[in-house]
Design an enzyme around this catalytic site. Structure first.
Site, PDB file in Angstrom:
ATOM      1  N   MET A   1       1.287   0.308  -0.787  1.00  0.00           N
ATOM      2  CA  MET A   1       2.036  -0.171   0.365  1.00  0.00           C
ATOM      3  C   MET A   1       2.168  -1.686   0.357  1.00  0.00           C
ATOM      4  SD  MET A   1       0.464   2.321   3.312  1.00  0.00           S
ATOM      5  CE  MET A   1       1.610   1.747   4.564  1.00  0.00           C
ATOM      6  N   HIS A   2       3.014  -2.187   1.238  1.00  0.00           N
ATOM      7  CA  HIS A   2       3.115  -3.600   1.631  1.00  0.00           C
ATOM      8  C   HIS A   2       3.765  -4.531   0.614  1.00  0.00           C
ATOM      9  CE1 HIS A   2       0.332  -2.115   4.602  1.00  0.00           C
ATOM     10  NE2 HIS A   2      -0.694  -2.083   3.768  1.00  0.00           N
TER      11      HIS A   2
ATOM     12  N   ASP B   1       0.915   5.423   0.034  1.00  0.00           N
ATOM     13  CA  ASP B   1      -0.114   6.131  -0.732  1.00  0.00           C
ATOM     14  C   ASP B   1      -1.118   6.863   0.144  1.00  0.00           C
ATOM     15  OD1 ASP B   1      -1.189   3.724   0.153  1.00  0.00           O
ATOM     16  OD2 ASP B   1      -1.880   3.080  -1.819  1.00  0.00           O
TER      17      ASP B   1
END
Length: 478
Positions: free
Chosen positions: A77-78, A233
């Protein structure tokens, strides 16, 4: 019918091929490396993701893919993946564990709209502060940004030609109105962006696009293969492990460590530094505590003493009471509950008797204590954990799971042989998107055994955790 799940992790990309009964028919992996050009930086080249995906799909294709009806995506992520108007990558992607944007994160977090709308602290690893950092330090490049994609959604662009994100991953950007499940124009404008810079949003179990004909032909797939929205995830791991109802939870020992719990509904508590995100299913949310170094900490220690993690943990035997030596696993800052990009790890209480085994046990216990802090933060929000499933590479260590069960005072269920993590969850989301199936297929895995807390060591672990917290306070946290 068959379905594929692809999980773009930090250290590698994994693919699984499953049939309509969810039996795993084949799997493949391809490694990835992380670049750290400066202290606190963590980057990857998106073209490496595509090469890894090609390698994994080529391997799966050797098993025959003509019956595949859907592909699901999961990923780290991110990450800020910046594209120009021609969809060319402008710079290496800035990853989830990159902390360079700590000042920008603090500035955005000081704007009360961010916590009110996203339900979360603006952490340095989130996407919005990274764009603020790029605007400040790479202004000419920022002017060329036409689209901002998360890592797995760059894979989606390659697979389908579509700019699409889904709710669970988008919730970790600091631009999503998490309760409404839509981009916030106010939050985007705070970073000099607009809705035009963002991908279209779908739910994780919805169709996001269809596989490009050229790629379908390359791997022997038929026409019209759908690509599901997928999930970040951890949300995808929740689908894979059947953690979709309140009271259900998993602990993941991957590069980072996660204590993930399905939630009753949307009930944010950003002051706790708990993450409150959309789940990968419609009208569902989850909460999680996140630590930045789990197996990452063990692998660091293994390199330090000149061996590998498996050798360090393989001969430990049964759990023992924590020794005098403590380890704080803050190698690159920490999220829950500290929200401190500057804090760094430490060994404390070293003595003549401290040997390699004592150091290994201290590392395992230090991660367990950090996860206990996550448990306490989740409890402060009212989130309960009735059932805890172990996932991730670190869960192969019985000693580590015993330490976690004892430190958290909750039994840990170990799934039967098989991987029920993010790639498997992505495949389940592909089934939902392609067939119209719902959350009923996201059942928990068969459990091989349950690791109960060691009642004889509970007091010792409580005392050691108290020393751990005092040590963290002494170096500037809590």
């Amino acid at each position: 019918m068959q379905f594929i799940g692809l999980d773009l992790g930090t250290s590698g990309l994994k693919g699984v091929l499953v049939d309509e009964t969810q039996a795993v028919l084949a799997e493949a992996t391809a490694p990835l490396a992380v670049s750290r050009p400066h202290e606190g930086w963590s980057e990857q080249n998106p073209t490496d993701w595509l090469a890894a995906a090609e390698s994994v799909m080529d391997a799966l294709a050797r098993h025959g893919l003509s019956d595949v009806r859907g592909i699901g995506l999961s990923g780290q992520m991110h990450g800020a993946t910046l594209l120009d108007a021609a969809d060319e990558v402008l710079r290496p992607s800035i990853l989830w564990n990159d902390t360079r944007a700590h000042a920008e994160a603090a500035a955005l977090d000081a704007d009360p709209r961010f916590r009110a709308l996203t339900g979360n602290i603006v952490f340095p690893g989130f996407t919005a502060p990274k764009l603020a950092w790029v605007a400040r330090h790479e202004p000419k490049l920022f002017e060329r940004v036409a689209k901002v994609l998360l890592p797995k959604d760059y894979l989606r662009l390659w697979l389908t030609g579509e700019h699409v994100a889904e709710m669970s991953d988008a919730a970790g950007t600091s631009w999503l109105d998490t309760g409404r499940r839509d981009w916030s124009d106010d939050l985007l404008s705070a970073t000099n962006l607009s809705r035009a810079h963002m991908p279209r949003l779908v739910e994780g179990s919805e169709v996001s696009g269809r596989l490009r004909p050229a790629l379908a032909a390359r791997w022997g797939l038929g026409e019209g293969v759908v690509v599901a929205g997928g999930g970040g995830d951890n949300a995808a791991s929740g689908i894979g492990a059947g953690v979709v109802k309140a009271g259900e939870a998993f602990v993941s020992l991957g590069t980072s460590g996660v204590l993930f719990a399905a939630a009753e509904g949307y009930a944010p508590a950003p002051e706790t530094a708990v993450h409150t995100f959309c789940h990968a299913l419609p009208d569902a949310w989850h909460q999680m505590g996140v630590i930045l170094a789990a197996t990452d900490a063990l692998n660091w220690y293994a390199r330090l003493v000149g061996t590998d993690a498996a050798e360090l943990t393989g001969g430990l035997g049964r759990l023992r009471a924590p020794g005098r030596t403590l380890f704080l696993p803050y190698l690159g800052g920490e999220r829950t509950p500290l929200n401190d990009a500057g804090i760094r790890g430490a060994f404390l209480g070293l003595e003549h008797e401290t040997d390699r085994e004592a150091g290994t046990r201290a590392v395992l216990d230090g991660v367990a204590f950090a996860l206990r802090d996550c448990r306490d933060a989740l409890a402060a929000t009212g989130t309960r954990i009735d059932r805890l499933i172990a996932l991730g590479g670190g869960s192969r260590s019985e000693t580590w799971l015993s330490a976690i069960a004892t430190a958290l005072d909750v039994p840990v269920d170990v799934p039967a042989a098989g991987d029920f993590g993010a790639a498997f969850g992505a495949a389940r989301l592909a089934i939902m998107a392609a067939t119209g199936a719902g959350a009923e297929i996201a059942t928990p895995p068969p459990i091989a055994r349950r690791i109960a807390p060691d009642a004889d060591l509970t007091t010792a672990y409580d005392d050691a955790h108290a020393r751990y917290r005092a040590a963290a306070r002494a170096i500037g946290s809590f």
